[in-house]
Design an enzyme around this catalytic site. Structure first.
Site, PDB file in Angstrom:
ATOM      1  N   ASP A  52      94.656 -89.760 -50.616  1.00 23.30           N
ATOM      2  CA  ASP A  52      96.129 -90.292 -51.847  1.00 23.30           C
ATOM      3  C   ASP A  52      96.963 -88.770 -51.695  1.00 23.30           C
ATOM      4  OD1 ASP A  52      97.575 -91.056 -53.580  1.00 23.30           O
ATOM      5  OD2 ASP A  52      96.365 -90.983 -54.950  1.00 23.30           O
ATOM      6  N   VAL A  74      96.120 -85.361 -68.969  1.00 21.83           N
ATOM      7  CA  VAL A  74      96.120 -84.440 -69.057  1.00 21.83           C
ATOM      8  C   VAL A  74      96.309 -83.077 -69.840  1.00 21.83           C
ATOM      9  CG1 VAL A  74      96.066 -82.099 -67.386  1.00 21.83           C
ATOM     10  CG2 VAL A  74      96.556 -84.377 -66.164  1.00 21.83           C
ATOM     11  N   LEU A  92     100.372 -82.386 -70.284  1.00 17.73           N
ATOM     12  CA  LEU A  92     100.833 -81.709 -69.784  1.00 17.73           C
ATOM     13  C   LEU A  92     101.160 -82.466 -68.672  1.00 17.73           C
ATOM     14  CD1 LEU A  92      98.587 -78.716 -68.478  1.00 17.73           C
ATOM     15  CD2 LEU A  92     100.485 -78.558 -69.805  1.00 17.73           C
ATOM     16  N   GLY A  93     100.597 -83.961 -68.597  1.00 12.69           N
ATOM     17  CA  GLY A  93     101.387 -84.745 -67.326  1.00 12.69           C
ATOM     18  C   GLY A  93     100.218 -86.585 -67.834  1.00 12.69           C
ATOM     19  N   LYS A  94     100.602 -87.314 -67.551  1.00 13.99           N
ATOM     20  CA  LYS A  94      99.684 -88.657 -67.704  1.00 13.99           C
ATOM     21  C   LYS A  94     100.152 -89.460 -66.913  1.00 13.99           C
ATOM     22  CE  LYS A  94     100.812 -89.492 -72.531  1.00 13.99           C
ATOM     23  NZ  LYS A  94     101.207 -90.561 -73.344  1.00 13.99           N
ATOM     24  N   GLY A  95      97.790 -89.831 -65.737  1.00 13.31           N
ATOM     25  CA  GLY A  95      98.718 -90.312 -64.713  1.00 13.31           C
ATOM     26  C   GLY A  95      97.628 -91.876 -65.035  1.00 13.31           C
ATOM     27  N   GLY A  96      97.134 -92.082 -63.534  1.00 17.20           N
ATOM     28  CA  GLY A  96      96.444 -93.510 -63.564  1.00 17.20           C
ATOM     29  C   GLY A  96      94.960 -92.861 -64.027  1.00 17.20           C
ATOM     30  N   LYS A 109      92.302 -82.854 -67.791  1.00 17.97           N
ATOM     31  CA  LYS A 109      91.604 -84.330 -67.385  1.00 17.97           C
ATOM     32  C   LYS A 109      90.729 -85.175 -67.960  1.00 17.97           C
ATOM     33  CE  LYS A 109      91.747 -85.604 -62.508  1.00 17.97           C
ATOM     34  NZ  LYS A 109      92.851 -86.105 -61.357  1.00 17.97           N
TER      35      LYS A 109
END
Length: 751
Positions: free
Chosen positions: A575, A464, A456-460, A478
């Site tokens: 954040d 996910v 679904l997505g990527k982050g720091g 996640k």
């Protein structure tokens, strides 16, 4: 301290940034004469002229070059500056033009000023000098130099020079523009040895013409490092003054600042110059007070001592006094109070209460016992501590039972977690997914994600994945990345927070996995992804209309309001940004990613000192500067989110004239045209008044001083009004042109 006036005929001028929506200019007697003033004039300036590092500016010198003896001022000068003529000396030649000079660079000097300039008489002269002497000699100062070429130069002619201050080059190889004003300045203040200053315009080797200058301004620095009294405290003490009709002669100006002129009867905590002073003691003894004990006293939230003795106060002793966490001493003796003293007040620990001399005042059992040890019956002085002790033992047993129950249910936390209450305003606080939080095994995580099939997505934090629990409930999983240095700490913080918070505008935690180095958070699934994807167009689909954007803003604000107001201790997200605002299939909004969230662990604390964390562009500059975190840091970040919803502009765009969105909007506001700010994709389909209100609200959230920002509760109220107005509009209507003048208090900064 601004200035000392020691003559009967003087004109003083200051460029000052007010930290609140009020301003007090006080004249203080220093000798035998009584202070007086003829006029006080305020002139608002746009926020991008006369930039400095921080301090306010005191007028020292302002001049244009002319053989006339007349000052140039309003209406020629739109800012009402007074330009005094400086006659050319024998070494200077005066240049003039009858042509129009373009002066629209923000400083907007009068034509009569910029249509004249001086240059050395001899074309071969290399240097034009302007000396001055500062008093005191250690003064810091700023110089603003205004240039415009007034001569039509031939093809073989060049005018180029260096600007130097005491031999140091501040601007190199500068060439004035023909009939176009430019201003040269330094953002850092200057200082001269012994106060002897020398400005030199030095002709470069390639120049055929000597240097010129049209006008000059010099300001010395005033450091107003002491903040004004907290605005809420000022409102409270003035309400007390009004309620009791107090006319004390020195109850004028700021209650706490400067300390030398502290209001009679007040003590303030103003030892920390980085924090606004607060009132810690209020002594109104023998002040002729009548009526009841004023409710507005409770708004002095840092009050430690309250003395209302020897007045003629009537009515009961209010229970709100027991709820004032900082209050340690209450003296009510010698009044005409009646009724029953609230038991809550009598049982408050560490409180010294004196109620002697109020014959109509009673406790629930017998006469009241003065908690300073005076008066009352001995049996009561024994009974109350015994009851309190028994109650304390029972409370301790109950607390221990709750502690062990919670400890069993929360294996990730070594301490009993704080609690978050349910809102009492009727809003639903239940999470969308009612699945009980549980700890999953890693093999269960593999099953629910179908071996991590769909990203679904990527982050720091990590990646996910899409998943489902029991093939029914959709979830987002996640997974912690092994390269995330702060990963486990943030994972632990987020689990601990989401296990105890339940609100419809906070993403729900279905469960978590903690198995060796395999860490995962399992959330409820948000089908429409994050807000950033919709605003940037990454997700495709229709453009969010203005009503939907306001709905998203309201619901995001409600989530933050819950963390700030209904959690004990207060929770700060740290954040808040568009990528952490998620949308479900109905575009209902939920805040996510609580890995950086922090609480204020000590009761009564207004801030916590912590290492700065957050996202560039959304980060509160005051928090960044001081390392002091408050809930107002979230308010600042939310203000940025609100600007993105309004403008659909990147938060930081280096190709813009003003790279940060707050500075860009602030500059655009001076034009008074809402169309230049609002997302053009809306095609004017909005109620202009609601957009203006949202812009003003966003800019108030971005106030440099956190104490002057609204609370999230105030933000929610304002946004709900905007949403109601937009919803009642119905259908499409063309945007109306609105021209407004904005003061400095709604702009991000005047620096």
């Amino acid at each position: 301290m601004w200035i000392t006036v020691n003559t009967n005929d003087t004109h003083e001028e200051i460029l000052h940034v007010s930290r609140s929506n009020s301003l007090q200019v006080c004249l203080v007697k220093t000798g035998t004469s009584i202070p007086f003033i003829n006029t006080l004039e305020l002139r608002p300036l746009v926020d991008d002229i006369y930039p400095t590092e921080s301090s306010s500016l005191n007028y020292y010198f302002r001049a244009y070059f002319s053989d006339s003896s007349r000052n140039v001022e309003y209406p020629d000068d739109v800012y009402d500056r007074i330009w005094r003529p400086l006659s050319p000396n024998k070494e200077w030649a005066l240049l003039t033009t009858n042509l129009q000079v373009n002066t629209s660079n923000g400083y907007d000097l009068p034509q009569r000023v910029m249509a004249k300039a001086v240059t050395p008489v001899n074309a071969s002269t290399t240097t034009l000098e302007i000396p001055w002497t500062l008093k005191p000699p250690t003064s810091l100062f700023y110089v603003y130099l205004h240039f415009a070429e007034l001569q039509t130069l031939q093809a073989n002619e060049t005018r180029e020079f260096d600007v130097t201050m005491n031999g140091n080059v501040t601007h190199a190889s500068y060439s004035p523009k023909f009939l176009k004003m430019q201003t040269a300045f330094s953002r850092a203040p200057k200082q001269c040895d012994g106060g002897k200053c020398l400005l030199q315009l030095v002709k470069t080797s390639r120049s055929t013409l000597p240097p010129l200058i049209n006008a000059i301004e010099i300001f010395t620095v005033i450091d107003f490092s002491q903040l004004e009294t907290h605005e809420d405290e000022v409102v409270a003490i003035k309400n007390i003054q009004s309620t009791y009709g107090l006319s004390r002669i020195n109850w004028q100006g700021d209650p706490c600042v400067p300390k030398k002129f502290l209001w009679d009867g007040l003590n303030c905590n103003n030892s920390d110059v980085l924090m606004p002073p607060t009132i810690t003691s209020l002594n109104l003894s023998s002040s002729g007070l009548t009526g009841i004990i004023a409710l507005t006293i409770q708004n002095l939230t840092k009050l430690q001592e309250l003395d209302l003795s020897n007045n003629n106060l009537t009515g009961g002793v209010p229970e709100f006094l027991a709820d004032m966490k900082s209050l340690l001493v209450i003296n009510l003796r010698g009044n005409n109070l009646s009724g029953i003293v609230p038991q809550k007040l009598l049982e408050k620990k560490m409180l010294k209460l004196n109620i002697e001399g109020n014959p109509k005042l009673h406790c629930t059992v017998g006469l009241c016992v003065n908690k300073d040890g005076e008066g009352g019956k001995q049996k009561n002085s024994i009974t109350i501590p015994i009851v309190a002790s028994v109650a304390a033992v029972v409370a301790l047993i109950v607390a221990l039972v709750i502690f062990y129950v919670i400890r069993k249910k929360a294996p990730l936390n070594d301490e009993a977690p704080s609690s978050c209450m349910l809102p009492t305003d009727g809003r639903s606080s239940e999470p969308t997914i009612m699945t009980k939080n549980k700890k999953f095994t890693y093999s269960e995580v593999i099953t629910m994600t179908n071996n991590f099939q769909k990203i679904l997505g990527k982050g720091g934090f990590g990646t996910v994945y899409y998943g489902s629990v029991n093939s029914k409930t959709q979830v987002a999983v996640k997974m912690l990345s092994h390269s995330s240095s702060q990963g486990y700490k943030q994972f632990k913080a987020e689990v601990e927070l989401l296990l105890r918070v339940h609100h419809k505008n906070l993403v729900g935690l279905v469960g978590y996995c903690e198995e060796g180095d395999k860490l995962a958070l399992i959330y409820e699934y948000m089908a429409n992804g994050d807000l950033d994807g919709h605003m940037s167009g990454k997700r495709g689909g229709a453009i969010l209309n203005w009503g939907t954007r306001l709905k998203i803003a309201v619901e995001s604000a409600q989530g933050l309001e819950y963390l700030h107001n209904y959690c004990e201790p207060v929770m700060v997200h740290r954040d808040v940004k568009t990528t952490n605002i998620l949308l479900n299939e109905d575009f209902d909004t939920k805040l996510a990613d609580f890995g950086l969230s922090r609480s204020f662990p000590i009761e009564g604390e207004t801030h916590v000192s912590t290492v700065v964390a957050g996202t560039i562009g959304y980060l509160d500059p005051e928090y960044y500067r001081t390392n002091w975190l408050t809930e107002k840091s979230d308010v600042y970040s939310f203000g940025i989110v609100l600007l993105v919803l309004i403008t659909n502009q990147p938060v930081i765009e280096q190709n813009r004239q003003k790279s940060h969105i707050a500075e860009w909007v602030g500059a655009m506001l001076t034009k008074g045209d809402i169309k230049s700010i609002t997302d053009p994709n809306l095609h004017g389909d909005y109620d202009t008044s609601t957009v203006w209100k949202a812009v003003e609200l966003a800019m108030s959230c971005l106030n440099p001083a956190s104490v002057t920002r609204p609370t999230m509760s105030q933000v929610v109220v304002e946004l709900k009004e905007c949403l109601a107005s937009e919803s009642s509009r119905g259908g499409e209507s063309p945007s109306r042109e609105v021209i407004m003048t904005f003061g400095t208090e709604v702009n991000p900064t005047a620096r």
